[in-house]
Write an enzyme that holds these catalytic residues in place. Structure first.
Site, PDB file in Angstrom:
ATOM      1  N   SER A 145       0.740  -1.260   0.042  1.00 22.30           N
ATOM      2  CA  SER A 145      -0.110   0.152   0.037  1.00 22.30           C
ATOM      3  C   SER A 145       0.842   1.225  -0.060  1.00 22.30           C
ATOM      4  CB  SER A 145      -1.057   0.087   1.396  1.00 22.30           C
ATOM      5  OG  SER A 145      -0.476  -0.181   2.200  1.00 22.30           O
TER       6      SER A 145
ATOM      7  N   ASP B 248      -2.915   6.364  11.115  1.00 18.17           N
ATOM      8  CA  ASP B 248      -3.075   4.972  11.463  1.00 18.17           C
ATOM      9  C   ASP B 248      -1.820   4.323  11.471  1.00 18.17           C
ATOM     10  OD1 ASP B 248      -1.688   5.125   8.816  1.00 18.17           O
ATOM     11  OD2 ASP B 248      -3.106   4.135   7.682  1.00 18.17           O
TER      12      ASP B 248
ATOM     13  N   HIS C 243       0.448   4.191   7.337  1.00 18.28           N
ATOM     14  CA  HIS C 243       0.813   4.668   6.001  1.00 18.28           C
ATOM     15  C   HIS C 243       1.480   6.234   5.830  1.00 18.28           C
ATOM     16  CE1 HIS C 243      -2.597   1.930   5.040  1.00 18.28           C
ATOM     17  NE2 HIS C 243      -1.781   1.216   4.300  1.00 18.28           N
TER      18      HIS C 243
END
Length: 248
Positions: A23, A222, A225
């Site tokens: 990601s 979070d 990321h």
């Protein structure tokens, strides 16, 4: 514009870079808790329709713009990643840039084994990039992955062999035995095993493999990321690594 850029006759040859991993390569910069991308594109990541292209999911070249992985990493909301800031940082030196997004969020290294869908799709897309729409030369793989391998000692124990095998396989399958690989040492993941994965990433000693370290770049709410600003910085770090080690 997209139709015009798909016209093979009008396409310039490109310096091709494969963007792969999970990601943080796909890009989550600017994506909020509600899975909405804020649409903010820093100047360093701006589109350049004449000099930066991307290979879309249909294997056609088009003018690149954020989010680069929007039709590749389709199960998640994509935002800003490092690819566009990388391309803007190298284009003055290398010429026309072709980006090949292949990253998919939440993927472990074993899912990138030869024969697995993710790996085979990356190889297929890479070959198409070199052949389609003016074609070009594949110059490097930019690889950012490993957060999903910080969950257990078993994952750690397998990581070095799996990563080195991936490098060997992609070079063999693209018939580019010295293809540069620029990998990113992860900045996040399960704290219990994160440092062990980072040590492995920084310790790989294969020819034409270099590592840039994402540790210290700003993380989002979070704690997993990279922020948009951090992604811009990472793109510049990747560009510096490429220009320093592999461009002459």
């Amino acid at each position: 514009m997209a139709m015009a850029t798909e016209n093979n006759e009008a396409q310039p040859a490109k310096q091709i870079f494969i963007l792969s991993g999970q990601s943080n390569m796909a890009g989550r910069g600017g994506v909020d808790r509600h899975k909405h991308w804020d649409g903010v594109v820093p100047a360093e990541s701006a589109a350049d329709g004449n000099r930066i292209y991307r290979l879309n999911a249909q294997l056609h070249w088009e003018a690149a713009r954020e989010p680069l992985h929007r039709d590749i990493d389709t199960k998640k909301t994509c935002g800003v990643g490092p690819g566009m800031s990388f391309a803007n940082a190298v284009k003055e030196r290398v010429g026309v840039v072709g980006l090949v997004p292949c990253a998919v969020g939440g993927t472990a290294i074993k899912e990138w084994a030869r024969g697995q869908h993710l790996y085979e799709n990356m190889v297929k897309r890479s070959k198409a990039a070199a052949a389609n729409g003016g074609g070009g030369e594949i110059r490097a793989v930019l690889w950012y992955q490993g957060e999903s391998d910080t969950a257990s000692q078993q994952d750690v124990d397998a990581y070095k062999v799996n990563m080195e095998t991936l490098i060997h396989n992609v070079r063999q399958d693209l018939n580019l035995p010295s293809l540069p690989i620029i990998q990113v040492a992860i900045a996040s993941g399960d704290e219990k095993y994160m440092e062990k994965i980072r040590e492995i990433q920084k310790g790989i000693e294969l020819p034409n493999v270099v590592c840039v370290d994402a540790k210290g770049l700003q993380l989002k709410y979070d704690n997993l990321h990279l922020t948009t600003e951090a992604q811009v910085q990472l793109g510049h770090m990747l560009a510096q690594a490429y220009l320093t080690h592999f461009f002459d």
